[in-house]
Write a protein that holds these residues in place. Structure first.
Motif, PDB file in Angstrom:
ATOM      1  N   THR A  48      31.838  28.252  35.171  1.00  0.00           N
ATOM      2  CA  THR A  48      30.941  28.639  36.262  1.00  0.00           C
ATOM      3  C   THR A  48      31.715  29.504  37.238  1.00  0.00           C
ATOM      4  OG1 THR A  48      29.769  26.530  36.097  1.00  0.00           O
ATOM      5  CG2 THR A  48      29.467  27.772  38.130  1.00  0.00           C
ATOM      6  N   ALA A  49      31.077  30.587  37.691  1.00  0.00           N
ATOM      7  CA  ALA A  49      31.658  31.451  38.714  1.00  0.00           C
ATOM      8  C   ALA A  49      30.648  31.596  39.850  1.00  0.00           C
ATOM      9  CB  ALA A  49      31.995  32.823  38.143  1.00  0.00           C
TER      10      ALA A  49
ATOM     11  N   LEU B 105      35.708  39.663  36.940  1.00  0.00           N
ATOM     12  CA  LEU B 105      35.023  39.048  38.082  1.00  0.00           C
ATOM     13  C   LEU B 105      36.029  38.273  38.924  1.00  0.00           C
ATOM     14  CD1 LEU B 105      31.900  37.685  36.135  1.00  0.00           C
ATOM     15  CD2 LEU B 105      32.181  39.913  37.263  1.00  0.00           C
ATOM     16  N   HIS B 106      37.072  38.946  39.343  1.00  0.00           N
ATOM     17  CA  HIS B 106      38.215  38.307  40.005  1.00  0.00           C
ATOM     18  C   HIS B 106      37.910  37.790  41.405  1.00  0.00           C
ATOM     19  CE1 HIS B 106      38.742  41.910  42.471  1.00  0.00           C
ATOM     20  NE2 HIS B 106      38.416  42.574  41.366  1.00  0.00           N
ATOM     21  N   ASP B 107      36.821  38.220  41.999  1.00  0.00           N
ATOM     22  CA  ASP B 107      36.516  37.823  43.373  1.00  0.00           C
ATOM     23  C   ASP B 107      35.561  36.629  43.442  1.00  0.00           C
ATOM     24  OD1 ASP B 107      34.429  39.271  42.320  1.00  0.00           O
ATOM     25  OD2 ASP B 107      34.018  40.401  44.147  1.00  0.00           O
ATOM     26  N   CYS B 108      35.602  35.770  42.435  1.00  0.00           N
ATOM     27  CA  CYS B 108      34.721  34.604  42.347  1.00  0.00           C
ATOM     28  C   CYS B 108      35.521  33.310  42.464  1.00  0.00           C
ATOM     29  CB  CYS B 108      33.988  34.594  41.004  1.00  0.00           C
ATOM     30  SG  CYS B 108      32.951  36.018  40.729  1.00  0.00           S
ATOM     31  N   GLN B 109      34.813  32.252  42.760  1.00  0.00           N
ATOM     32  CA  GLN B 109      35.359  30.897  42.674  1.00  0.00           C
ATOM     33  C   GLN B 109      34.974  30.369  41.300  1.00  0.00           C
ATOM     34  OE1 GLN B 109      37.454  31.072  45.285  1.00  0.00           O
ATOM     35  NE2 GLN B 109      37.024  28.925  45.586  1.00  0.00           N
ATOM     36  N   TRP B 110      35.967  30.013  40.503  1.00  0.00           N
ATOM     37  CA  TRP B 110      35.745  29.599  39.120  1.00  0.00           C
ATOM     38  C   TRP B 110      35.994  28.110  38.934  1.00  0.00           C
ATOM     39  CZ3 TRP B 110      34.081  32.386  34.926  1.00  0.00           C
ATOM     40  CH2 TRP B 110      33.971  33.762  35.110  1.00  0.00           C
TER      41      TRP B 110
END
Length: 115
Positions: A8-9, A88-93
């Protein structure tokens, strides 16, 4: 007994058209180049995400097979997820193998925890 990788992101802006195309290209590449003889399912993402800033979510079931092969297959799908995460590096994973947390390393990407 089989298990699955869940991912999930979240972020407060939706995916752009360019990101959507890039994510689908990554997934298509990994699904088409799958190197193992056993496969329960392709890398799977859920459709229709719009709640709680979730922009990317899915699960991939691992085949019922010997533990060594399942581990290799899980590592393959984690490579796919690493490419998506870097995009999608600017997400909370949050990534898990059933209820075991998978760890992010900026150099290597997603991997199993080492204790």
């Amino acid at each position: 007994m089989s298990c699955s990788i869940y991912y999930t992101a979240e972020r407060n802006t939706p995916l752009t058209d360019t990101e959507i195309t890039s994510v689908h290209n990554i997934i298509e590449k990994y699904n088409s180049e799958y190197p193992f003889s056993e496969k329960s399912e392709d890398f799977c993402i859920y459709d229709g995400l719009s709640e709680n800033d979730v922009i990317f979510e899915g699960a991939t079931k691992l085949p019922d097979s010997d533990i060594e092969l399942s581990f290799e297959i899980a590592e393959y799908w984690l490579e796919c997820l690493t490419e998506i995460t870097r995009l999608l590096h600017d997400c909370q994973w949050v990534v898990t193998l059933d209820d075991v947390g998978i760890v992010w390393n900026d150099l290597y990407g997603w991997s199993f925890p080492v204790d």
